[in-house]
Design a protein around this motif. Structure first.
Motif, mmCIF file in Angstrom:
data_model
loop_
_atom_site.group_PDB
_atom_site.id
_atom_site.type_symbol
_atom_site.label_atom_id
_atom_site.label_comp_id
_atom_site.label_asym_id
_atom_site.label_seq_id
_atom_site.Cartn_x
_atom_site.Cartn_y
_atom_site.Cartn_z
ATOM 1 N N GLN A 39 46.417 30.722 21.387
ATOM 2 C CA GLN A 39 47.545 31.266 22.047
ATOM 3 C C GLN A 39 47.430 32.580 22.611
ATOM 4 O OE1 GLN A 39 49.712 29.010 23.293
ATOM 5 N NE2 GLN A 39 48.415 27.438 22.180
ATOM 6 N N LEU A 40 46.972 32.707 23.805
ATOM 7 C CA LEU A 40 46.672 34.159 24.191
ATOM 8 C C LEU A 40 47.456 34.778 25.478
ATOM 9 C CD1 LEU A 40 42.716 33.900 23.723
ATOM 10 C CD2 LEU A 40 44.305 35.020 22.424
ATOM 11 N N PRO A 41 47.893 35.931 25.477
ATOM 12 C CA PRO A 41 48.489 36.502 26.824
ATOM 13 C C PRO A 41 47.513 36.209 28.185
ATOM 14 C CG PRO A 41 47.472 38.192 25.454
ATOM 15 C CD PRO A 41 47.213 37.058 24.690
ATOM 16 N N PRO A 42 48.088 36.233 29.428
ATOM 17 C CA PRO A 42 47.125 35.996 30.295
ATOM 18 C C PRO A 42 46.316 37.318 30.616
ATOM 19 C CG PRO A 42 49.565 35.921 30.708
ATOM 20 C CD PRO A 42 49.570 36.194 29.563
ATOM 21 N N ALA A 43 45.240 37.153 31.378
ATOM 22 C CA ALA A 43 44.234 38.035 31.671
ATOM 23 C C ALA A 43 45.031 39.341 32.317
ATOM 24 C CB ALA A 43 43.226 37.658 32.453
ATOM 25 N N LYS A 44 44.650 40.531 32.021
ATOM 26 C CA LYS A 44 45.335 41.694 32.853
ATOM 27 C C LYS A 44 44.232 42.822 33.246
ATOM 28 C CE LYS A 44 47.289 44.853 29.832
ATOM 29 N NZ LYS A 44 48.501 45.338 28.923
ATOM 30 N N PHE A 45 44.655 43.196 34.574
ATOM 31 C CA PHE A 45 43.750 44.132 35.279
ATOM 32 C C PHE A 45 44.453 45.444 35.480
ATOM 33 C CE2 PHE A 45 42.763 40.016 36.156
ATOM 34 C CZ PHE A 45 41.352 39.872 36.113
ATOM 35 N N VAL A 46 44.054 46.400 34.857
ATOM 36 C CA VAL A 46 44.733 47.666 34.897
ATOM 37 C C VAL A 46 44.051 48.916 35.374
ATOM 38 C CG1 VAL A 46 45.849 46.862 32.481
ATOM 39 C CG2 VAL A 46 43.541 48.251 32.554
ATOM 40 N N HIS A 47 44.940 49.873 35.743
ATOM 41 C CA HIS A 47 44.797 51.313 36.367
ATOM 42 C C HIS A 47 44.554 51.028 37.777
ATOM 43 C CE1 HIS A 47 44.250 52.850 32.474
ATOM 44 N NE2 HIS A 47 43.190 52.333 32.169
ATOM 45 N N ASN A 48 45.615 51.433 38.769
ATOM 46 C CA ASN A 48 45.388 51.799 40.065
ATOM 47 C C ASN A 48 44.909 53.065 40.592
ATOM 48 O OD1 ASN A 48 45.783 50.949 42.664
ATOM 49 N ND2 ASN A 48 47.810 51.283 42.689
ATOM 50 N N GLN A 49 43.684 53.166 40.094
ATOM 51 C CA GLN A 49 43.246 54.797 40.195
ATOM 52 C C GLN A 49 41.776 54.338 40.783
ATOM 53 O OE1 GLN A 49 43.094 56.833 36.850
ATOM 54 N NE2 GLN A 49 45.261 56.387 36.185
ATOM 55 N N THR A 50 41.470 55.088 41.889
ATOM 56 C CA THR A 50 40.113 55.166 42.590
ATOM 57 C C THR A 50 38.905 55.118 41.538
ATOM 58 O OG1 THR A 50 41.039 56.011 44.591
ATOM 59 C CG2 THR A 50 38.715 56.023 44.418
ATOM 60 N N GLY A 51 37.896 54.360 41.503
ATOM 61 C CA GLY A 51 36.891 54.566 40.556
ATOM 62 C C GLY A 51 37.067 53.856 39.072
ATOM 63 N N ARG A 52 38.180 53.540 38.760
ATOM 64 C CA ARG A 52 38.674 52.807 37.551
ATOM 65 C C ARG A 52 39.781 51.756 37.841
ATOM 66 N NH1 ARG A 52 42.326 56.133 33.599
ATOM 67 N NH2 ARG A 52 41.363 54.745 32.142
ATOM 68 N N ARG A 53 39.630 51.034 38.872
ATOM 69 C CA ARG A 53 40.377 49.867 39.208
ATOM 70 C C ARG A 53 40.123 48.590 38.879
ATOM 71 N NH1 ARG A 53 41.454 51.434 44.271
ATOM 72 N NH2 ARG A 53 43.272 52.574 43.677
ATOM 73 N N GLY A 54 40.958 48.011 37.772
ATOM 74 C CA GLY A 54 40.410 46.790 37.336
ATOM 75 C C GLY A 54 40.463 45.727 38.299
ATOM 76 N N MET A 55 39.279 45.153 38.647
ATOM 77 C CA MET A 55 39.253 43.822 39.678
ATOM 78 C C MET A 55 38.163 42.862 39.240
ATOM 79 S SD MET A 55 37.131 46.202 42.516
ATOM 80 C CE MET A 55 38.408 45.863 43.719
ATOM 81 N N ALA A 56 38.469 41.844 40.062
ATOM 82 C CA ALA A 56 37.519 40.783 39.826
ATOM 83 C C ALA A 56 37.315 40.136 40.974
ATOM 84 C CB ALA A 56 37.895 39.794 38.540
ATOM 85 N N ILE A 57 36.259 39.879 41.486
ATOM 86 C CA ILE A 57 35.847 39.153 42.697
ATOM 87 C C ILE A 57 35.012 37.807 42.560
ATOM 88 C CG2 ILE A 57 34.805 39.604 45.127
ATOM 89 C CD1 ILE A 57 34.952 42.504 44.427
ATOM 90 N N GLU A 58 35.470 36.712 43.070
ATOM 91 C CA GLU A 58 34.650 35.479 42.715
ATOM 92 C C GLU A 58 34.189 35.274 41.315
ATOM 93 O OE1 GLU A 58 31.681 35.493 45.986
ATOM 94 O OE2 GLU A 58 33.020 33.836 46.880
ATOM 95 N N SER A 59 35.250 35.518 40.603
ATOM 96 C CA SER A 59 35.045 35.495 39.254
ATOM 97 C C SER A 59 35.949 34.714 38.411
ATOM 98 C CB SER A 59 35.134 36.928 38.476
ATOM 99 O OG SER A 59 33.864 37.576 39.025
ATOM 100 N N THR A 60 35.699 34.180 37.291
ATOM 101 C CA THR A 60 36.733 33.344 36.228
ATOM 102 C C THR A 60 36.913 34.170 35.049
ATOM 103 O OG1 THR A 60 35.674 31.317 37.208
ATOM 104 C CG2 THR A 60 36.882 31.299 35.199
ATOM 105 N N VAL A 61 38.074 34.533 34.749
ATOM 106 C CA VAL A 61 38.487 35.350 33.622
ATOM 107 C C VAL A 61 39.650 34.751 32.761
ATOM 108 C CG1 VAL A 61 39.342 37.767 32.963
ATOM 109 C CG2 VAL A 61 38.125 37.512 34.998
ATOM 110 N N ALA A 62 39.032 34.544 31.763
ATOM 111 C CA ALA A 62 40.121 33.962 30.676
ATOM 112 C C ALA A 62 41.173 34.633 30.037
ATOM 113 C CB ALA A 62 39.296 33.130 29.520
ATOM 114 N N GLY A 63 42.093 33.888 29.230
ATOM 115 C CA GLY A 63 43.066 34.482 28.661
ATOM 116 C C GLY A 63 42.850 35.866 27.739
#
Length: 425
Positions: free
Chosen positions: A310-334
């Motif tokens: 039982q895990l929380p959803p995946a999280k993408f953090v930091h809305n800053q240039t150069g360290r913005r969490g992002m996933a493109i055409e990817s699969t990310v688990a909980g």
């Protein structure tokens, strides 16, 4: 009549999943776990596919035969497959190697593995009319009930599921020839020069390691085989060739029972994979990140069951240039937290990708930490690895081969022990 049989026959069958193999071509990935217990697809284990096929096909009496380093596999089965209801005669029975015949012999082959558990199978009530033998280390979706109907209607004692394989790849399979009624006329296990299909040059008709036997015939053949000192006690080498010789073996084409989602068109591939090498494992997992992958895991009509925390959803953090969490055409688990960049990659649960890290075309198993500024390209990162800050993997072939395991196709496998040798931790 066919629909009624499709519904009724699974209740008269028991499935045995052979899950004792190491899978040595996966190298360090199977140092601590059997191949059927290897992670796959972001949240599953490989064995979940055969087990899910059983449940979805209506076969809910299942035995799992284990041997090599089975603790991880047994723990997964106990946690994830205990939902079947014993009070209505549904179960997953765990059958680890116990030297049941004598105190010296473990399982000497696939047929011997079944023979050593035959007394247990015969205690199942009601006694099964049909025994379905499955390999626990392949990825596919298949309705075994359809194969059971074919088996019963053919009048065969034994039915072998088969798939068309390019001739150059067929030497790793049992290869067969069939007549116009689908009776198997020849069968040879892993030939150096596989025979080609007469009506489809360039391809060979190969066994999938999926067999259905009439129970009484199977028990008789196993008793005969175990008493034969010249036998290797293997289905592909001994039991199936004898059934072919006696004219009681039929072939069942995978295309007749392969499961597709309702929205998939008629030209969709009949998906079956033996992810038995690092390259094949990487390819099968990365393909799942495609917009239209070859394997559809989103079909709610044929779910793939598994154990999951039982895990929380995946999280993408930091809305800053150069360290913005992002996933493109990817699969990310909980449970994952990402502040780096991920491209065409698959992340299992509880992974961390720190700032300025970049992950391209890679498969990241559970509980992996990718350090700040690290770069990964065409990698498989095993469970629990901590990639140090700034480490680069997948860009220098010679350096990768020196530190890790690099395949001829350019995939780099990284384990905790390899990282510890480098860092001295």
């Amino acid at each position: 009549m066919i629909e009624r049989r499709t519904f009724q026959l699974p209740a008269r069958a028991v499935a045995l999943v052979l899950a004792g193999g190491r899978g040595s071509r996966l190298y360090e990935m199977t140092d601590r776990r059997a191949k059927p217990a290897v992670y796959f697809g972001g949240k599953f284990r490989i064995i979940d596919f055969a087990l899910s096929n059983c449940v979805n096909s209506g076969i809910r009496r299942i035995g799992v035969v284990t041997q090599y380093k089975s603790h991880s596999l047994l723990r997964h089965l106990q946690r994830g497959w205990s939902f079947l209801r014993g009070e209505v005669n549904e179960f997953v029975d765990l059958l680890p190697a116990q030297q049941r015949i004598d105190e010296e012999a473990w399982y000497r082959g696939t047929a011997d593995a079944v023979y050593q558990n035959m007394d247990i199978i015969q205690t199942y009530h009601p006694s099964p009319d049909y025994v379905v033998i499955l390999a626990g280390d392949h990825v596919y979706k298949m309705n075994y009930a359809s194969m059971l109907v074919d088996h019963v209607e053919s009048g065969a004692e034994c039915t072998v599921a088969c798939i068309e394989v390019p001739h150059k790849e067929a030497s790793g399979f049992g290869v067969m020839a069939v007549d116009s009624s689908h009776k198997i006329t020849e069968f040879v296990e892993k030939p150096l020069n596989p025979p080609e299909m007469l009506d489809k040059p360039g391809f060979s008709l190969c066994s999938m390691g999926i067999y259905i036997f009439n129970a009484k015939y199977l028990y008789s053949e196993l008793e005969r085989d175990i008493a034969d000192p010249t036998s290797s006690h293997d289905f592909g080498k001994d039991i199936i060739p004898r059934a072919v010789q006696n004219g009681v073996a039929m072939a069942h084409s995978f295309k007749r029972s392969c499961v597709h989602a309702p929205e998939e068109g008629p030209g969709k591939e009949n998906y079956w994979r033996d992810a038995g090498t690092v390259d094949a494992y990487w390819e099968a997992n990365v393909d799942l990140t495609a917009t239209d992958p070859a394997l559809n895991l989103y079909d709610r009509n044929w779910p793939v069951w598994t154990y999951q925390q039982q895990l929380p959803p995946a999280k993408f953090v930091h809305n800053q240039t150069g360290r913005r969490g992002m996933a493109i055409e990817s699969t990310v688990a909980g449970g994952c937290i990402v502040s780096g960049e991920i491209n065409r990659s698959l992340l299992f649960s509880m992974c961390r990708v720190h700032s300025h890290a970049k992950v391209d075309w890679s498969v990241i198993l559970p509980d992996v930490i990718i350090g700040r500024g690290a770069r990964l390209n065409h990698c498989v990162i095993d469970h629990g690895v901590q990639v140090p800050d700034g480490m680069v993997i997948g860009e220098d072939p010679e350096e990768d081969a020196r530190r890790f395991r690099r395949t001829t196709n350019g995939i780099t496998l990284v384990t905790r022990q390899m990282i510890e040798r480098i860092t001295g931790d």
